[in-house]
Design an enzyme around this catalytic site. Structure first.
Site, short mmCIF file in Angstrom:
data_model
loop_
_atom_site.label_atom_id
_atom_site.label_comp_id
_atom_site.label_asym_id
_atom_site.label_seq_id
_atom_site.Cartn_x
_atom_site.Cartn_y
_atom_site.Cartn_z
N HIS A 112 0.79 -1.24 0.00
CA HIS A 112 0.00 0.00 0.00
C HIS A 112 0.82 1.30 0.00
O HIS A 112 0.24 2.38 0.04
CB HIS A 112 -0.95 0.00 1.21
N HIS A 113 2.16 1.19 0.00
CA HIS A 113 2.99 2.41 -0.02
C HIS A 113 3.39 2.84 -1.43
O HIS A 113 4.02 3.88 -1.60
CB HIS A 113 4.26 2.21 0.81
N ALA A 114 3.06 2.04 -2.45
CA ALA A 114 3.46 2.38 -3.81
C ALA A 114 2.55 3.47 -4.38
O ALA A 114 1.32 3.39 -4.27
CB ALA A 114 3.42 1.15 -4.71
N PHE A 115 3.16 4.50 -4.96
CA PHE A 115 2.45 5.64 -5.56
C PHE A 115 2.40 5.42 -7.09
O PHE A 115 3.06 4.53 -7.62
CB PHE A 115 3.16 6.94 -5.22
N ASP A 156 -0.56 5.00 2.67
CA ASP A 156 -0.41 6.35 2.09
C ASP A 156 -0.54 6.36 0.57
O ASP A 156 -1.17 7.24 -0.01
CB ASP A 156 0.90 7.01 2.52
#
Length: 286
Positions: A112-115, A156
């Site tokens: 879930h931290h990959a943009f 994020d």
């Protein structure tokens, strides 16, 4: 469709792992060990295992930028970007199977931290976002998706990706003083203090029935991170194996409303891989 088994669908691929340097902080070898213990303890049989296909560039481009995907696929991520990531899993299949069968659990996922244009915090591609986008883009009717993120770290990347998307609601319960330093704004953020124990943590569960009632999702994607555990190397909270009660509550509450739910294992960090894999299997046991 796997007609031969009506049991809980488990999403797993033997290629969930790749070679990492010795003593690397990300315990990637936990993924096959999760399935190993589920089979060993006869929680599931091998007939319940669904195998995902490799994610296409087309599928990933629903979330990630073309430049980033080209660099990632062609091995051209520079040294600075590699440091940021700390180094595609079957979450799309889990979402598809959940819509068909009501419930499906992956043995990996939760990155879930990959943009859109870069990876971060051991996350290269955002599987939750890719799966959500895929379901939205391939549905004949307009669907709504609730992402319940109970990893100790804020989701994020997912929050950023869907900040302008009314069809996706992001809900994150996380340790406020933990990574990432700079938080994004989820649709609902619950920030908890260091050292929180089971009882206080489980009191945050009151938000879920309200969200199901007001947002009325057609699918829930659940990140069942075990890094809030007291024995986690990066967690900073003090939860016990009562994580079982957390996972059981989330799934029971969602299923009782007739809403399909797909689960991923999320974060968990320990040098004892077998102990960690057993902890990650709590969600499947629940």
């Amino acid at each position: 469709v796997r007609h031969e088994s009506s049991g809980l669908p488990i999403i797993h691929h033997s290629r969930y792992v790749c070679e990492l340097p010795a003593n690397h902080r990300f315990p990637m070898s936990k993924f096959p060990r999760v399935l190993h213990f589920l089979l060993l303890d006869q929680v599931v049989t091998d007939k319940q295992v669904w195998v995902p296909e490799i994610a296409s560039k087309d599928l990933l481009s629903g979330v990630h930028t073309e430049d980033y995907l080209n660099n990632f696929i062609n091995g051209k991520i520079d040294e600075r970007e590699q440091r940021r990531t700390g180094f595609p899993w079957g979450t799309v299949l889990a979402a598809e199977v959940a819509l068909q069968r009501g419930l499906a659990c992956s043995t990996a996922g939760g990155t879930h931290h990959a943009f859109p244009s870069y990876g971060s915090g051991f996350c290269l591609l955002n599987d939750l976002a890719v799966a959500a986008k895929y379901v939205l883009n391939t549905s004949l009717t307009k669907r709504k998706i609730l992402i319940v993120d109970l990893d100790v770290h804020q989701g994020d990347g997912t929050a950023f990706i869907f900040k302008e998307e009314p069809s996706v609601f992001t809900f994150s319960v996380h340790c406020g003083k933990n990574f990432p330093l700079r938080k994004q704004q989820s649709d609902l953020d619950i920030s908890v203090e260091d050292g929180l124990e089971d009882q206080e943590y489980l009191s945050t569960k009151e938000h879920l029935p309200w969200l199901l009632e007001t947002f009325r999702p057609d699918l829930v994607l659940y990140d069942a991170g075990v890094d809030p555990h007291w024995d986690d190397e990066l967690g900073r909270l003090r939860l016990t194996d009562q994580l079982y009660q957390r996972d059981l509550y989330v799934m029971k509450t969602v299923v009782s409303k007739g809403v399909p739910i797909a689960t991923v294992i999320g974060g968990g960090y320990s040098r004892d891989i077998d102990k960690l894999a057993l902890r990650h299997s709590i969600v499947h046991r629940a």
